[in-house]
Design an enzyme around this catalytic site. Structure first.
Site, PDB file in Angstrom:
ATOM      1  N   GLY A  51       0.782  -1.236   0.000  1.00 26.49           N
ATOM      2  CA  GLY A  51       0.000   0.000   0.000  1.00 26.49           C
ATOM      3  C   GLY A  51       0.807   1.275   0.000  1.00 26.49           C
ATOM      4  O   GLY A  51       0.384   2.278  -0.555  1.00 26.49           O
TER       5      GLY A  51
ATOM      6  N   ASP B 219       0.603   3.444   4.345  1.00 25.18           N
ATOM      7  CA  ASP B 219      -0.380   4.240   3.623  1.00 25.18           C
ATOM      8  C   ASP B 219      -1.456   4.780   4.564  1.00 25.18           C
ATOM      9  O   ASP B 219      -1.797   5.944   4.535  1.00 25.18           O
ATOM     10  CB  ASP B 219      -1.000   3.438   2.467  1.00 25.18           C
TER      11      ASP B 219
ATOM     12  N   ASP C 268      -5.459   2.356  10.525  1.00 29.32           N
ATOM     13  CA  ASP C 268      -6.878   2.026  10.654  1.00 29.32           C
ATOM     14  C   ASP C 268      -7.106   1.407  12.033  1.00 29.32           C
ATOM     15  O   ASP C 268      -7.245   2.124  13.022  1.00 29.32           O
ATOM     16  CB  ASP C 268      -7.223   1.094   9.481  1.00 29.32           C
TER      17      ASP C 268
ATOM     18  N   LYS D 242      -7.397   6.945  10.076  1.00 30.42           N
ATOM     19  CA  LYS D 242      -8.822   6.805  10.427  1.00 30.42           C
ATOM     20  C   LYS D 242      -8.880   6.596  11.939  1.00 30.42           C
ATOM     21  O   LYS D 242      -8.948   5.469  12.411  1.00 30.42           O
ATOM     22  CB  LYS D 242      -9.440   5.607   9.696  1.00 30.42           C
TER      23      LYS D 242
ATOM     24  N   PHE E  21     -13.930   3.390   3.447  1.00 29.95           N
ATOM     25  CA  PHE E  21     -12.892   2.629   2.772  1.00 29.95           C
ATOM     26  C   PHE E  21     -12.426   3.440   1.571  1.00 29.95           C
ATOM     27  O   PHE E  21     -13.234   3.898   0.765  1.00 29.95           O
ATOM     28  CB  PHE E  21     -13.405   1.250   2.348  1.00 29.95           C
TER      29      PHE E  21
ATOM     30  N   ASP F 280      -5.583  -0.084  -2.139  1.00 20.80           N
ATOM     31  CA  ASP F 280      -6.289  -1.015  -3.020  1.00 20.80           C
ATOM     32  C   ASP F 280      -7.609  -1.494  -2.436  1.00 20.80           C
ATOM     33  O   ASP F 280      -7.864  -1.373  -1.242  1.00 20.80           O
ATOM     34  CB  ASP F 280      -5.425  -2.256  -3.247  1.00 20.80           C
TER      35      ASP F 280
ATOM     36  N   ARG G 256      -4.728   0.743  -7.143  1.00 21.98           N
ATOM     37  CA  ARG G 256      -3.537   1.387  -6.557  1.00 21.98           C
ATOM     38  C   ARG G 256      -2.968   2.461  -7.476  1.00 21.98           C
ATOM     39  O   ARG G 256      -2.265   3.360  -7.041  1.00 21.98           O
ATOM     40  CB  ARG G 256      -2.440   0.344  -6.303  1.00 21.98           C
TER      41      ARG G 256
END
Ligand code: IMP
Ligand code: MG
Length: 169
Positions: free
Chosen positions: A38, A94, A97, A125, A146, A153, A159
């Site tokens: 990512g 990236d 979460d 997030k 998302f 991705d 990506r």
């Protein structure tokens, strides 16, 4: 829907690199470790804005299938990393979460006794944490959607998109 367009990303990456450079001694090398896949795109842009002596390495971690975290984190490649004892490390991901990826990887790397360990994520997030974790440098705080593009991705796709989109578009 575009959440963050490529110009906003480019501008923020330049600022982030300044924040990182301002926090370090530019006469000492920094080892940037990119968490694949990512953060490939973000890392490639970020390192070209950093000054001084930069080493680049990578590790692979995956926990997502579709839009939900499996909670099972596979870390590969770690033994490819050169001896990191006494080196300054910047881990790049990236998106932050649940926090599981960076929580686990920072534990593993801390045990390898680097001189310092900082983390940088493009997106955060915050409301999704399952374990407490704060990155040292954060590009953008985003809501719990998302997102895809700029390296991110969905089941391996998207990506290559230059902007960051929510999945619905
Ligand atoms: P964490 O371990 O739950 O913090 O998740 C971090 C990893 O999950 C990231 O490196 C991404 O690969 C993936 N991920 C989390 N949220 C998203 C998203 O919105 N889009 C794409 N990948 C995501
Ligand atoms: Mg990832």
């Amino acid at each position: 829907m575009i959440l963050i367009d490529k110009n906003q990303i480019q501008q923020r990456v330049i600022e982030l690199a300044k924040e990182i450079d301002n926090s370090r001694d530019l006469t000492h090398p920094l080892t940037v470790i990119s968490i694949l896949n990512g953060s490939i795109v973000f890392t490639a842009d970020l390192i070209r804005q950093l000054n001084g002596y930069i080493y680049l390495d990578s590790i692979k971690a995956s926990s997502y299938k579709g839009t939900t975290s499996t909670g099972v984190l596979a870390i590969n490649n770690l033994n490819h990393i050169d001896n990191i004892e006494n080196t300054d490390i910047l881990l790049v991901d990236d998106i932050l979460d649940t926090g599981l990826t960076l929580h686990n990887i920072t534990n593993v790397i801390s045990n390898m006794k680097p001189k310092s360990l900082k983390t940088c994520v493009l997106l955060d997030k915050k409301e999704c944490r399952k374990v407490p974790f704060e990155a040292t440098f954060v590009g953008f705080n985003i809501p719990n959607n998302f997102v895809i593009g700029y390296g991110l991705d969905h089941n391996g796709l998207y990506r290559n998109r230059p902007d960051i989109h929510t999945l619905d578009s």
